[in-house]
Design a protein around this motif. Structure first.
Motif, PDB file in Angstrom:
ATOM      1  N   ARG A 116      76.034  40.769 -37.063  1.00 18.89           N
ATOM      2  CA  ARG A 116      77.130  41.510 -37.691  1.00 18.89           C
ATOM      3  C   ARG A 116      76.832  43.012 -37.710  1.00 18.89           C
ATOM      4  NH1 ARG A 116      81.337  38.832 -39.326  1.00 18.89           N
ATOM      5  NH2 ARG A 116      81.201  36.576 -39.744  1.00 18.89           N
ATOM      6  N   ASP A 119      84.035  34.265 -37.169  1.00 22.21           N
ATOM      7  CA  ASP A 119      85.177  34.082 -38.073  1.00 22.21           C
ATOM      8  C   ASP A 119      86.200  33.107 -37.521  1.00 22.21           C
ATOM      9  OD1 ASP A 119      84.256  36.176 -39.928  1.00 22.21           O
ATOM     10  OD2 ASP A 119      84.694  37.534 -38.253  1.00 22.21           O
ATOM     11  N   GLN A 120      86.270  32.970 -36.211  1.00 25.26           N
ATOM     12  CA  GLN A 120      87.234  32.057 -35.594  1.00 25.26           C
ATOM     13  C   GLN A 120      86.688  31.580 -34.258  1.00 25.26           C
ATOM     14  OE1 GLN A 120      90.593  34.637 -35.827  1.00 25.26           O
ATOM     15  NE2 GLN A 120      89.960  35.957 -34.147  1.00 25.26           N
ATOM     16  N   LEU A 130      87.523  40.949 -36.832  1.00 23.00           N
ATOM     17  CA  LEU A 130      87.027  39.577 -36.881  1.00 23.00           C
ATOM     18  C   LEU A 130      86.251  39.248 -35.604  1.00 23.00           C
ATOM     19  CD1 LEU A 130      90.111  37.657 -38.374  1.00 23.00           C
ATOM     20  CD2 LEU A 130      88.065  38.504 -39.565  1.00 23.00           C
ATOM     21  N   THR A 164      85.259  36.551 -32.824  1.00 23.54           N
ATOM     22  CA  THR A 164      85.728  35.316 -32.192  1.00 23.54           C
ATOM     23  C   THR A 164      84.614  34.745 -31.329  1.00 23.54           C
ATOM     24  OG1 THR A 164      88.034  36.027 -32.160  1.00 23.54           O
ATOM     25  CG2 THR A 164      87.421  34.291 -30.621  1.00 23.54           C
TER      26      THR A 164
END
Length: 280
Positions: free
Chosen positions: A50, A75-76, A97, A99
């Motif tokens: 991150r 996050d997805q 976000l 992915t």
């Protein structure tokens, strides 16, 4: 103009061919980027990743042993990452976000069909091993409509777990699971070694007559680690034996296309990597 930054993370990572592969992709397609290898810290993987993206990283490839942790981090997920339960490609969206996708299965299938000219449709396939590598292959292989697909694993219960998890994708295919000691008899058109073990010296002990006369033997690892399995397959009369370097290049091309919107040609890159890395 500052180049976009990409990286691969793993532990160990010094052996990685990914920086060279992506440098060749960028040169071929005229993309302005830098790509480096980064050593992952198991106890700080999530916070490090991150932080890298906060610092401006555009995309990240993930290799062992972090693919499952990357799945939990993002996050997805793409559909195929959700099926695989592992992530090997991450990018940041405009809203910040992360992915995650899994390009391993697509890379394997493309190498199998484009470079080797093998159509899995209507064929008999045996996969040795029931770990994360196999999980990543099952969706694209079953989507290609084989007649039969057998998962054989040292622990049969793990193979049966995959059989249950992917039963909805089998459609007309016979999806079977077994132990390594009692795998259904061949011949198979394609035998894939997705285990971490080689042959002999405490590794795999495979019976004869697994491969058909025009069969293909494919080891997902590359270089010396694949030698014993491929030598065994050659002695069994396999028409084609190959290691996983083609898959490595193809899954990298899939990630590159996601990140940059252009798909590089893989054949010249694969040839260059084999030549410079000394992988026969």
């Amino acid at each position: 103009m500052t180049p976009d930054r990409y990286a691969v993370v793993g532990n160990p990572i010094g052996h990685s061919l990914s920086p060279r592969i992506h440098a060749l992709f960028a040169e071929q397609t005229g993309q302005h980027l830098v790509y480096e290898a980064r050593l992952g810290r198991p106890e700080h993987f999530a916070e490090d990743v991150r932080e890298w993206f906060r610092e401006g990283l555009r995309g990240l490839n993930v290799t062992v042993p972090f693919k499952e942790e990357a799945f939990r981090l993002v996050d997805q997920h793409s559909r195929r990452a959700g099926r695989a339960g592992a992530v090997n490609t991450i990018w940041i969206e405009a809203d910040g976000l992360l992915t995650g996708d899994n390009t391993d299965g697509a890379g394997f299938l493309r190498d199998l069909t484009q470079r080797l000219g093998f159509d899995p449709g209507g064929r008999a396939i045996l996969i040795l091993g029931a770990g994360g590598a196999t999980r990543g292959l099952l969706e694209p292989l079953l989507g290609a409509a084989p007649a039969r697909l057998v998962i054989a694993n040292r622990t049969p219960e793990k193979a049966r777990g995959l059989q249950q998890d992917f039963a909805d994708l089998a459609r007309g295919a016979r999806l079977e699971a077994s132990g390594l000691e009692d795998m259904p008899a061949g011949p198979y058109d394609l035998v894939i070694n997705a285990t971490a073990a080689g042959l002999g010296s405490g590794g795999l002990a495979l019976p004869p007559a697994l491969l058909g006369a025009s069969g293909i033997a494919y080891d997902l690892v590359y270089g010396p680690a694949a030698r014993r399995f491929l030598e065994w397959a050659g002695a069994q009369g396999a028409a084609t034996v190959t290691d996983g370097l083609g898959m490595l290049v193809e899954q990298a091309a899939e990630a590159f296309a996601i990140w940059r919107g252009v798909r590089p040609e893989t054949a010249p890159v694969l040839a260059a990597i084999r030549d410079t890395a000394g992988i026969g």
